[in-house]
Write an enzyme that holds these catalytic residues in place. Structure first.
Site, mmCIF file in Angstrom:
data_model
loop_
_atom_site.group_PDB
_atom_site.id
_atom_site.type_symbol
_atom_site.label_atom_id
_atom_site.label_comp_id
_atom_site.label_asym_id
_atom_site.label_seq_id
_atom_site.Cartn_x
_atom_site.Cartn_y
_atom_site.Cartn_z
ATOM 1 N N GLY A 33 -52.690 -59.759 -1.850
ATOM 2 C CA GLY A 33 -51.845 -59.786 -0.662
ATOM 3 C C GLY A 33 -50.672 -60.727 -0.765
ATOM 4 O O GLY A 33 -50.153 -61.202 0.249
ATOM 5 N N SER A 34 -50.192 -60.997 -1.980
ATOM 6 C CA SER A 34 -49.047 -61.927 -2.097
ATOM 7 C C SER A 34 -47.811 -61.341 -1.430
ATOM 8 O O SER A 34 -47.015 -62.062 -0.834
ATOM 9 C CB SER A 34 -48.771 -62.257 -3.568
ATOM 10 O OG SER A 34 -48.233 -61.150 -4.245
ATOM 11 N N ASN A 83 -43.200 -48.699 0.933
ATOM 12 C CA ASN A 83 -44.020 -49.164 -0.176
ATOM 13 C C ASN A 83 -43.140 -49.957 -1.129
ATOM 14 O O ASN A 83 -41.934 -49.729 -1.205
ATOM 15 C CB ASN A 83 -44.645 -47.984 -0.932
ATOM 16 C CG ASN A 83 -45.550 -48.460 -2.078
ATOM 17 O OD1 ASN A 83 -46.328 -49.379 -1.904
ATOM 18 N ND2 ASN A 83 -45.398 -47.841 -3.246
ATOM 19 N N HIS A 111 -42.849 -50.941 -5.149
ATOM 20 C CA HIS A 111 -43.358 -50.556 -6.463
ATOM 21 C C HIS A 111 -42.747 -51.508 -7.498
ATOM 22 O O HIS A 111 -41.531 -51.758 -7.452
ATOM 23 C CB HIS A 111 -42.972 -49.095 -6.756
ATOM 24 C CG HIS A 111 -43.463 -48.615 -8.079
ATOM 25 N ND1 HIS A 111 -44.785 -48.293 -8.305
ATOM 26 C CD2 HIS A 111 -42.823 -48.433 -9.251
ATOM 27 C CE1 HIS A 111 -44.923 -47.919 -9.570
ATOM 28 N NE2 HIS A 111 -43.748 -48.006 -10.162
ATOM 29 N N ASP A 125 -44.857 -42.245 -4.922
ATOM 30 C CA ASP A 125 -43.651 -42.950 -5.427
ATOM 31 C C ASP A 125 -42.400 -42.086 -5.418
ATOM 32 O O ASP A 125 -41.489 -42.294 -6.212
ATOM 33 C CB ASP A 125 -43.892 -43.440 -6.889
ATOM 34 C CG ASP A 125 -44.906 -44.576 -6.905
ATOM 35 O OD1 ASP A 125 -45.470 -44.827 -7.981
ATOM 36 O OD2 ASP A 125 -45.134 -45.185 -5.849
ATOM 37 N N GLU A 182 -40.338 -59.010 -6.030
ATOM 38 C CA GLU A 182 -40.873 -58.205 -4.912
ATOM 39 C C GLU A 182 -40.931 -59.019 -3.625
ATOM 40 O O GLU A 182 -40.607 -58.528 -2.543
ATOM 41 C CB GLU A 182 -42.295 -57.733 -5.235
ATOM 42 C CG GLU A 182 -42.422 -56.701 -6.312
ATOM 43 C CD GLU A 182 -43.882 -56.395 -6.584
ATOM 44 O OE1 GLU A 182 -44.605 -56.052 -5.621
ATOM 45 O OE2 GLU A 182 -44.287 -56.494 -7.743
HETATM 46 C C1 GRF Z 1 -48.838 -55.985 -7.658
HETATM 47 O O1 GRF Z 1 -48.975 -55.273 -8.886
HETATM 48 C C2 GRF Z 1 -47.513 -55.650 -7.053
HETATM 49 O O2 GRF Z 1 -46.555 -55.447 -8.072
HETATM 50 C C3 GRF Z 1 -47.792 -54.365 -6.324
HETATM 51 O O3 GRF Z 1 -49.143 -54.459 -5.881
HETATM 52 C C4 GRF Z 1 -49.864 -55.416 -6.702
HETATM 53 C C5 GRF Z 1 -50.561 -56.469 -5.903
HETATM 54 O O4 GRF Z 1 -49.663 -57.046 -5.017
HETATM 55 N N1 GRF Z 1 -46.883 -54.195 -5.245
HETATM 56 P P1 GRF Z 1 -50.167 -58.116 -3.886
HETATM 57 O O5 GRF Z 1 -50.172 -59.464 -4.554
HETATM 58 O O6 GRF Z 1 -51.563 -57.700 -3.459
HETATM 59 O O7 GRF Z 1 -49.137 -58.000 -2.800
#
Ligand code: GRF
Length: 195
Positions: free
Chosen positions: A11-12, A106, A108, A149, A178
């Site tokens: 979830g970053s 989304n 990507h 996508d 991102e």
């Molecule tokens: C990562 O590979 C990111 O590039 C993609 O989803 C994966 C996990 O992202 N969007 P997150 O840290 O859970 O947001």
């Protein structure tokens, strides 16, 4: 604007969006975190920040249609305006895409339309970019439609691919990109809606 984030992992991106909404004072609020994994980092973050966390997985239902209905009901009862997929590792049911036309985003971790589609997620996106000899990669925020996508691209940001990059190194550089791109794309979309 009432936002739902769909997550499956750390979830970053969700966390970066949460902080950016506050910092940029965007006219949006993340009111729901939906995940197919009840104990992932994203759901922990939601619980810590008093954001409703809903665990919804196909495994909990007798049929895909029942699962889809439950997802639609969750979105309806929380009066969700916009859905942001953020590391969500399941396909969004077509009926949900249909109920939220042009209202599912989304992110990507590559420059779509290249390096997209089924199976292109996580480290194998970056491994493919490196293997193809690309010197540039990046991230894409796009609208979600019924094809993986393939929706309209809203915003992209490039990052360099270094000659000695491992998939992990490139993944790290793209993920940082991102985190700021998603917030910028949301800000732009909200601006368009208010205009
Ligand atoms: C990562 O590979 C990111 O590039 C993609 O989803 C994966 C996990 O992202 N969007 P997150 O840290 O859970 O947001």
């Amino acid at each position: 604007t009432r936002l739902a984030v769909f997550c499956s992992g750390g979830g970053s991106n969700f966390q970066a969006l949460y902080h950016a909404i506050k910092r940029k004072k965007l006219s949006a609020e993340i009111v729901l975190c939906l995940s197919n994994r009840s104990r992932c980092g994203a759901m922990e973050f939601a619980r810590e920040h008093k954001i409703k966390d809903v665990h919804l997985s196909e495994k909990q239902f007798p049929s895909f249609d029942a699962f889809t209905e439950a997802m639609l009901e969750t979105l309806r009862s929380n009066e969700i305006d916009l859905i942001l997929l953020a590391g969500y590792m399941r396909k969004v049911p077509d009926a949900v895409v249909g109920a939220f036309p042009e209202r599912i985003l989304n992110i990507h971790p590559a420059l779509l339309p290249k390096f997209g589609g089924e199976g292109m997620y996580g480290l194998n996106v970056h491994a493919a970019v490196i293997a193809s000899g690309e010197t540039i990669s990046g991230a894409t925020v796009h609208l979600v439609n019924e094809e993986y996508d393939k929706g309209r691209v809203l915003m992209q940001q490039t990052v360099p691919v270094m000659p000695d990059d491992s998939a992990e190194k490139l993944a790290e550089r793209v993920l940082a990109c991102e985190h700021q791109l998603y917030a910028e794309a949301l800000e732009k979309l909200l601006g368009e809606q208010e205009a």
